[in-house]
Design a protein around this motif. Structure first.
Motif, PDB file in Angstrom:
ATOM      1  N   ALA A  65       0.813  -1.213   0.000  1.00  0.00           N
ATOM      2  CA  ALA A  65       0.000   0.000   0.000  1.00  0.00           C
ATOM      3  C   ALA A  65       0.853   1.272   0.000  1.00  0.00           C
ATOM      4  CB  ALA A  65      -0.972  -0.024   1.184  1.00  0.00           C
ATOM      5  N   PRO A  66       1.754   1.463   0.987  1.00  0.00           N
ATOM      6  CA  PRO A  66       2.571   2.692   0.938  1.00  0.00           C
ATOM      7  C   PRO A  66       3.517   2.730  -0.254  1.00  0.00           C
ATOM      8  CG  PRO A  66       3.355   1.215   2.673  1.00  0.00           C
ATOM      9  CD  PRO A  66       2.060   0.650   2.178  1.00  0.00           C
ATOM     10  N   LEU A  67       4.004   1.561  -0.688  1.00  0.00           N
ATOM     11  CA  LEU A  67       4.915   1.529  -1.829  1.00  0.00           C
ATOM     12  C   LEU A  67       4.224   2.036  -3.086  1.00  0.00           C
ATOM     13  CD1 LEU A  67       7.709   0.612  -2.973  1.00  0.00           C
ATOM     14  CD2 LEU A  67       6.605  -1.553  -3.539  1.00  0.00           C
ATOM     15  N   VAL A  68       3.011   1.560  -3.343  1.00  0.00           N
ATOM     16  CA  VAL A  68       2.264   1.991  -4.528  1.00  0.00           C
ATOM     17  C   VAL A  68       1.992   3.491  -4.458  1.00  0.00           C
ATOM     18  CG1 VAL A  68       0.042   1.840  -5.725  1.00  0.00           C
ATOM     19  CG2 VAL A  68       1.222  -0.242  -5.016  1.00  0.00           C
ATOM     20  N   PHE A  69       1.544   3.963  -3.288  1.00  0.00           N
ATOM     21  CA  PHE A  69       1.198   5.380  -3.163  1.00  0.00           C
ATOM     22  C   PHE A  69       2.402   6.270  -3.460  1.00  0.00           C
ATOM     23  CE2 PHE A  69       0.843   9.338  -0.800  1.00  0.00           C
ATOM     24  CZ  PHE A  69      -0.397   9.793  -1.197  1.00  0.00           C
ATOM     25  N   ILE A 143     -13.092   3.488  -8.083  1.00  0.00           N
ATOM     26  CA  ILE A 143     -11.783   4.147  -8.166  1.00  0.00           C
ATOM     27  C   ILE A 143     -11.662   5.229  -7.096  1.00  0.00           C
ATOM     28  CG2 ILE A 143     -10.329   5.616  -9.616  1.00  0.00           C
ATOM     29  CD1 ILE A 143     -11.434   4.186 -12.029  1.00  0.00           C
ATOM     30  N   ILE A 144     -12.783   5.908  -6.800  1.00  0.00           N
ATOM     31  CA  ILE A 144     -12.771   7.027  -5.860  1.00  0.00           C
ATOM     32  C   ILE A 144     -13.048   6.499  -4.456  1.00  0.00           C
ATOM     33  CG2 ILE A 144     -13.777   9.250  -5.288  1.00  0.00           C
ATOM     34  CD1 ILE A 144     -14.624   9.480  -8.222  1.00  0.00           C
ATOM     35  N   PRO A 145     -12.120   6.665  -3.521  1.00  0.00           N
ATOM     36  CA  PRO A 145     -12.323   6.150  -2.158  1.00  0.00           C
ATOM     37  C   PRO A 145     -13.296   7.008  -1.359  1.00  0.00           C
ATOM     38  CG  PRO A 145     -10.242   7.315  -2.295  1.00  0.00           C
ATOM     39  CD  PRO A 145     -10.805   7.286  -3.695  1.00  0.00           C
ATOM     40  N   THR A 146     -13.892   6.398  -0.354  1.00  0.00           N
ATOM     41  CA  THR A 146     -14.792   7.147   0.526  1.00  0.00           C
ATOM     42  C   THR A 146     -14.019   7.897   1.605  1.00  0.00           C
ATOM     43  OG1 THR A 146     -15.067   5.160   1.882  1.00  0.00           O
ATOM     44  CG2 THR A 146     -16.701   5.538   0.152  1.00  0.00           C
ATOM     45  N   ASP A 147     -12.822   7.424   1.908  1.00  0.00           N
ATOM     46  CA  ASP A 147     -11.941   8.120   2.847  1.00  0.00           C
ATOM     47  C   ASP A 147     -10.505   7.772   2.486  1.00  0.00           C
ATOM     48  OD1 ASP A 147     -10.958   5.783   4.656  1.00  0.00           O
ATOM     49  OD2 ASP A 147     -13.136   5.537   4.608  1.00  0.00           O
ATOM     50  N   VAL A 148      -9.558   8.380   3.165  1.00  0.00           N
ATOM     51  CA  VAL A 148      -8.152   8.189   2.793  1.00  0.00           C
ATOM     52  C   VAL A 148      -7.495   7.025   3.539  1.00  0.00           C
ATOM     53  CG1 VAL A 148      -7.837  10.602   2.162  1.00  0.00           C
ATOM     54  CG2 VAL A 148      -7.386   9.877   4.525  1.00  0.00           C
ATOM     55  N   ILE A 149      -8.183   6.446   4.510  1.00  0.00           N
ATOM     56  CA  ILE A 149      -7.604   5.375   5.317  1.00  0.00           C
ATOM     57  C   ILE A 149      -7.957   3.996   4.801  1.00  0.00           C
ATOM     58  CG2 ILE A 149      -7.427   4.386   7.631  1.00  0.00           C
ATOM     59  CD1 ILE A 149      -6.178   7.145   7.341  1.00  0.00           C
ATOM     60  N   THR A 150      -9.253   3.797   4.455  1.00  0.00           N
ATOM     61  CA  THR A 150      -9.744   2.468   4.082  1.00  0.00           C
ATOM     62  C   THR A 150      -8.968   1.818   2.932  1.00  0.00           C
ATOM     63  OG1 THR A 150     -11.953   3.085   4.842  1.00  0.00           O
ATOM     64  CG2 THR A 150     -11.798   1.163   3.402  1.00  0.00           C
ATOM     65  N   PRO A 151      -8.618   2.544   1.863  1.00  0.00           N
ATOM     66  CA  PRO A 151      -7.858   1.896   0.777  1.00  0.00           C
ATOM     67  C   PRO A 151      -6.560   1.252   1.255  1.00  0.00           C
ATOM     68  CG  PRO A 151      -8.677   4.018   0.062  1.00  0.00           C
ATOM     69  CD  PRO A 151      -8.945   3.938   1.531  1.00  0.00           C
ATOM     70  N   PHE A 152      -5.941   1.826   2.292  1.00  0.00           N
ATOM     71  CA  PHE A 152      -4.687   1.269   2.797  1.00  0.00           C
ATOM     72  C   PHE A 152      -4.939   0.066   3.705  1.00  0.00           C
ATOM     73  CE2 PHE A 152      -3.593   5.563   1.582  1.00  0.00           C
ATOM     74  CZ  PHE A 152      -2.340   5.425   1.005  1.00  0.00           C
ATOM     75  N   VAL A 161      -3.853   4.085  -6.126  1.00  0.00           N
ATOM     76  CA  VAL A 161      -3.300   4.678  -7.344  1.00  0.00           C
ATOM     77  C   VAL A 161      -3.996   6.002  -7.647  1.00  0.00           C
ATOM     78  CG1 VAL A 161      -3.100   4.404  -9.852  1.00  0.00           C
ATOM     79  CG2 VAL A 161      -2.537   2.497  -8.337  1.00  0.00           C
ATOM     80  N   PHE A 162      -5.320   6.031  -7.497  1.00  0.00           N
ATOM     81  CA  PHE A 162      -6.084   7.260  -7.765  1.00  0.00           C
ATOM     82  C   PHE A 162      -5.625   8.394  -6.854  1.00  0.00           C
ATOM     83  CE2 PHE A 162      -9.655  10.026  -6.591  1.00  0.00           C
ATOM     84  CZ  PHE A 162     -10.011  10.524  -7.831  1.00  0.00           C
ATOM     85  N   MET A 163      -5.528   8.112  -5.553  1.00  0.00           N
ATOM     86  CA  MET A 163      -5.117   9.154  -4.609  1.00  0.00           C
ATOM     87  C   MET A 163      -3.694   9.627  -4.888  1.00  0.00           C
ATOM     88  SD  MET A 163      -6.791   8.121  -0.920  1.00  0.00           S
ATOM     89  CE  MET A 163      -5.847   6.612  -0.752  1.00  0.00           C
ATOM     90  N   ALA A 164      -2.813   8.683  -5.213  1.00  0.00           N
ATOM     91  CA  ALA A 164      -1.427   9.049  -5.500  1.00  0.00           C
ATOM     92  C   ALA A 164      -1.338   9.908  -6.759  1.00  0.00           C
ATOM     93  CB  ALA A 164      -0.586   7.790  -5.650  1.00  0.00           C
ATOM     94  N   ALA A 165      -2.131   9.564  -7.774  1.00  0.00           N
ATOM     95  CA  ALA A 165      -2.122  10.338  -9.017  1.00  0.00           C
ATOM     96  C   ALA A 165      -2.613  11.761  -8.776  1.00  0.00           C
ATOM     97  CB  ALA A 165      -2.984   9.646 -10.067  1.00  0.00           C
ATOM     98  N   VAL A 166      -3.681  11.886  -7.998  1.00  0.00           N
ATOM     99  CA  VAL A 166      -4.209  13.212  -7.669  1.00  0.00           C
ATOM    100  C   VAL A 166      -3.163  14.016  -6.898  1.00  0.00           C
ATOM    101  CG1 VAL A 166      -5.942  14.461  -6.327  1.00  0.00           C
ATOM    102  CG2 VAL A 166      -6.626  12.494  -7.707  1.00  0.00           C
ATOM    103  N   ALA A 167      -2.520  13.376  -5.916  1.00  0.00           N
ATOM    104  CA  ALA A 167      -1.501  14.069  -5.121  1.00  0.00           C
ATOM    105  C   ALA A 167      -0.312  14.478  -5.990  1.00  0.00           C
ATOM    106  CB  ALA A 167      -1.035  13.165  -3.978  1.00  0.00           C
TER     107      ALA A 167
END
Length: 444
Positions: A65-69, A143-152, A161-167
């Motif tokens: 998870a952190p590696l992908v982000f 693709i769009i998460p409901t919060d920033v914790i659950t995907p991890f 991937v979506f959150m990392a791309a946006v960031a």
């Protein structure tokens, strides 16, 4: 020159066993232990193999998870260091799509020629609906998460991937103000890659457990029922890996396919054993760099490919599986269905997200075609054996495309490519000369 010149002692060479040899030794030992455990009904040995293999995979997944982000975030921001970044990104995506289309066509052709579902003795009653399934609505909205914790916590790689791309895009837009965040992200990424590198060094031991458990659990009887389908998947993947990719390297990139496999083989081997494109990613990055692809471009293309480029799991496998399931359930597929399979393979490959297994992609394909999802249950038993070859093909493709694009854009270091035969698990250190250096002032 004086005869009393002191001889310079030579540094001793360390005996290093090549990584590929370690992996092969692990494969052989795993097969032997698995056969012994199954033939002698040694439950303790099966448990031991299961624990060894499971621990290795768990260690790989721990950093996923952190590696992908951070890999995606850093890779996007690194594009600012590359000339024609937009062109490189678009060409990378284009070659991902082209090779996926070729792979799915090969899968369909093999399936139509061999009829993998015929004569298996399997019936619809042998199948069962999977606990989770993929659909286009879930794929698009998921693709769009409901919060920033659950995907991890739930390891939803697509949302990560979506959150990392946006960031990453936001960091590019902010500019210099985002530099502290980028510096921190690069440091964390280095940390994660180093930790995961230590795990990769354990791959030969993990291989013993993973292969041994597979043999002890499934044996050869199960493979017999799926003989044609298993052979189709392995042949299809082999045709893509050793046929299509070398042809593209020779004709498009105009480089030696043999040299490519010399450089990329450690990553392909690890992918075969670990069944995880993301877990193999640090090694894939290293072999692609050693093949002469610029680091800035590699740091974008490989993480991007590890989460979206799946010729084995998302092209060859679902096309063959759809034909297999249709034949078991006695459903006729026509030209429209075959075109849909190709469409799903090319567009939906991100659904696999670089994780072990391709159930989501398979259910997405079956649901799009209107085929019974109970067909997934028919293939779950054999899936680990198939997934090894599928993932190896995925990673080979993830290494091939950056080489193709770099060669076409004239940024490939061809001298480095020709010399990329050393094991990337060896530390970069000065070569030890075969002879002692001559004293200063010596003449020829």
């Amino acid at each position: 020159m004086s005869e009393n010149t002191h001889a310079v002692s030579r540094p001793k060479r360390r005996l290093k066993v090549p990584f590929w040899a370690q992996i092969i030794a692990g494969l052989v030992l795993g097969v032997l232990l698995g056969w012994l455990a199954r033939s002698q009904d040694l439950a303790w040995l099966v448990t031991t193999l299961d624990k060894v293999g499971g621990t290795f995979v768990q260690l790989l997944k721990l950093a996923v998870a952190p590696l992908v982000f951070f890999a995606i975030l850093v890779s996007i921001t690194n594009l600012r260091k590359v000339n024609n970044a937009a062109r490189l990104a678009s060409r990378t995506l284009l070659w991902f799509l082209i090779t996926s289309l070729i792979a799915v066509v090969i899968g369909l052709a093999i399936g139509l020629l061999t009829n993998p579902g015929a004569g298996t003795g399997l019936t619809p009653k042998d199948g069962g609906k999977p606990e989770s399934q993929g659909s286009w609505i879930d794929f698009l909205t998921g693709i769009i998460p409901t919060d920033v914790i659950t995907p991890f916590t739930e390891l939803n790689v697509l949302q990560i991937v979506f959150m990392a791309a946006v960031a990453g895009i936001a960091a590019l837009a902010i500019g210099e103000k985002a530099q502290p965040v980028l510096t921190f992200s690069e440091s964390v990424l280095e940390l994660l890659q180093k930790a995961l590198w230590w795990v990769i060094l354990l791959a030969p031991i993990g291989t013993v457990g993973l292969i041994g458990r597979a043999i002890a659990t499934y044996g050869w009887d199960l493979i017999g029922k799926y003989a044609t389908f298993t052979a189709d998947v392995y042949i299809g993947c082999a045709l893509v890996m050793f046929g299509v990719y070398p042809l593209l390297l020779a004709t498009v990139a105009k480089v030696s396919p043999v040299q490519f496999f010399k450089g990329a083989w450690p990553a392909i081997q690890l992918a075969f054993v670990s069944r995880s494109s993301v877990g193999t990613m640090p090694l894939t990055v290293k072999v692609v760099e050693r093949l002469g692809v610029p680091r800035e471009y590699t740091s974008f293309a490989v993480p991007f490919g590890a989460t979206t480029k799946m010729d084995g799991c998302a092209a060859i496998y679902p096309s063959l599986a759809a034909i297999f399931v249709a034949q078991i359930f006695d459903i006729q597929l026509g030209l429209q269905e075959y075109l849909l399979i190709a469409f799903v393979a090319v567009v939906g490959s991100a659904a696999t997200a670089g994780l072990t297994g391709a159930t989501v992609m398979l259910t997405l394909t079956l649901s799009t075609l209107g085929l019974p999802l109970e067909g997934v249950g028919l293939l779950l038993a054999i899936d680990p054996i198939l997934d090894m070859m599928r993932t190896a093909t995925n990673v080979a493709g993830q290494a091939v495309v950056p080489v193709l694009v770099a060669a076409r854009e004239n940024i490939l270091d061809r001298d480095a490519y020709r010399g990329a035969s050393a094991s990337p698990l060896e530390e970069d250190e000065p070569e030890v000369r075969d002879r002692a250096p001559e004293p200063v002032g010596a003449t020829a």
